[in-house]
Design an enzyme around this catalytic site. Structure first.
Site: not given
Ligand code: BES
Ligand code: ZN
Ligand code: MN
Length: 485
Positions: A247, A252, A259, A270, A329, A331, A333
């Site tokens: 990734k 992000d 966020k 990220d 968010d 993104e 996947r």
């Molecule tokens: N990059 C984040 C995941 C992340 C969170 C990495 C904390 C490192 C530390 C990812 O893109 C994300 O935002 N995931 C969301 C998904 C949700 C919106 C379904 C999450 O895990 O909150």
């Molecule tokens: Zn992310």
């Molecule tokens: Mn995200």
């Protein structure tokens, strides 16, 4: 700067030495005075973690192993001890330090050296002055003395170099590293290690109809890239390649589902998966592993600008499936899914993706385990588990049961990119599974990467989680192929 590693066959009486002891016996070659030996023996009897003797013209460090037998926990204890000693060693300003052992397990010297090298890492590129008390990474040379194979030393050097390279990439802020400059860095690393890099720019990504990558990129002023890294030596033991997908979200923000609070901090990391895939290819190429390996890196930032993709959008992915965007968010996947379906063109033996994908994985395992989900042969998971223990980047498996897939149902498209609050790491894995036409191992490093504080030699911020694990896995896979031939 990373200290240099050299092998020596003789220790002179003037050299500073660190000796790993498997017993309470102090070897003669340490040339200590009678009173120094007496002091050391007393400390050994008192079961001190380490003993430090300052003879003014040289220093001696003794590290007593906690147990005689070698197992993965003892190996990790040794790496951790090297972290505990890093400040003392630096403070003594040695230009070089001998590392040797006595009655210790084979490999102890390399384990200690590995821990110490990784502990000396720091990201100081943007400091214009040295700060008070900040020192360069003394000692600049580590001289390994003992029964060590040259090939093991080479592996240690290449692997730790790869960790430094990977950490440096992760720690770059987005104003210095966007998708395009990341591609440039990957190209440079490929040139230095000997693997090839092809960079697909926006036009090509459009032609390939990578709808996930393009959707995430819509809110950004910088174009996306899709990098193809390839290591294909003339002597290849595998007919079908192993494809690694990383990734590469260079930042992000969450996009329009922005966020909040402190959740955005550290999101320059990220793209850790992308950096790790690059680091693995570096190690594999440097080691000349007889395996065909491909790395795929989809990269963009995720921002809420101009024409940003929105909740409710329906996007058509590279494999023609449609996705309803439930949250911008989620993104990672989307860009991974395009890369995973693109991997089909290689008819791979195995696809491994690595990504800072879900907060859920971090909530479940903290910083101690990489969350793994798999549709691949169990033998790979067993091997991954073993390698994980050895390098102490442990994995913990989560199930990909069908029922979890139900959570991704959409009324208006083939699938939705979120599955609700429950089982977040698993539904992300289920989403990716839908795009994989070949066996997939999915590794979520959201908890183990981007540390808020040092976890011993896993230095805070980008630590390169999964790099030593995947490199070691591929080395073992190559060895298993060789045995079969
Ligand atoms: N990059 C984040 C995941 C992340 C969170 C990495 C904390 C490192 C530390 C990812 O893109 C994300 O935002 N995931 C969301 C998904 C949700 C919106 C379904 C999450 O895990 O909150
Ligand atoms: Zn992310
Ligand atoms: Mn995200």
């Amino acid at each position: 700067m990373k200290p240099e590693i050299l092998k020596i066959s003789q220790i002179s009486a003037e050299q500073s030495v660190l000796c790993i002891l498997g017993s309470d016996h102090i070897p003669e070659r340490l040339t200590l005075s009678e009173s120094e030996k007496e002091f050391a023996q007393k400390q050994l009897n008192a079961k001190e973690e380490y003993i430090f003797i300052n003879s003014y013209h040289k220093c001696t460090y003794l590290v007593r192993l906690k147990e005689e037998i070698s197992n993965f926990k003892i190996r990790e204890e040794l790496r951790k001890t090297s972290y505990n000693l890093r400040k003392l060693i630096k403070g003594n300003n040695h230009s070089e330090l001998v590392i040797t052992s006595d009655n210790a397990y084979k490999g102890a010297i390399e384990d200690f050296a590995e821990g110490l090298l990784l502990s000396f890492y720091s990201f100081k590129k943007y400091k214009t002055k040295e700060e008070n008390g900040e020192k360069k990474n003394y000692p600049m040379k580590l001289l390994l003395h003992g029964d060590i194979d040259d090939s093991d030393i080479k592996w240690l050097v290449d692997l730790t170099d790869a960790v430094y390279i990977t950490r440096d990439l992760i720690n770059e802020p987005v104003n210095h590293l966007n998708a395009t400059t990341l591609a440039g860095e990957i190209r440079k690393i490929g040139d230095s290690a000997g693997f090839s890099v092809e960079v697909l720019t926006k036009g090509k990504i459009e032609a390939l109809k990578m709808g996930g990558l393009l959707a995430v990129n819509k809110g950004s002023v910088d174009p996306p890239v899709f990098c193809i890294l390839e290591w294909k030596p003339s002597k290849c033991l595998n007919e079908k390649p192993i494809v690694l997908v990383g990734k590469g979200v260079v930042y992000d923000t969450g996009g329009l589902n922005i966020k909040t609070g402190d959740f955005m901090s550290g999101m320059n990391g990220d793209m850790s998966g992308a950096a790790t895939v690059t680091g693995v290819l570096y190690t594999v190429a440097k080691a000349g592993l007889p395996l065909h390996i491909v790395g795929l890196v989809p990269s963009t930032d995720n921002r809420p600008g101009g024409n940003a993709y929105t909740q409710g959008d329906i996007i058509t992915m590279h494999n023609k499936m449609t996705v309803e965007v439930g949250n911008t968010d989620a993104e990672g996947r989307l860009i991974l899914a395009d890369a995973i379906s693109y991997a089909s063109k290689y008819s791979p033996e195995l696809i491994i993706d690595i990504a800072t994908l879900t907060g859920s994985a971090a909530m479940t395992f903290g910083n101690q385990a990489i969350a793994v989900m798999s549709t691949a042969d169990k033998k790979y998971i067993t091997l991954l588990e073993e390698c994980g223990n050895d390098v102490y980047e442990r994995i913990a498996e989560l199930p990909l049961w069908d029922e979890y897939g139900e959570l991704l149902k959409s009324d208006i498209a083939d699938i939705k990119n979120i599955g609700g609050r429950e089982a977040g790491a698993i539904t992300a894995g289920k989403f990716l599974e839908r795009f994989a036409e070949f066996p997939l191992i999915h590794m979520d490093i959201a908890g183990t990467e981007m540390l808020k504080k040092d976890d011993f030699y896993r230095i805070k911020n980008g630590c390169g989680s999964g790099l030593r694990l995947l490199s070691t896995l591929l080395k073992r896979v190559a060895a298993t192929y060789s045995e079969k031939k």
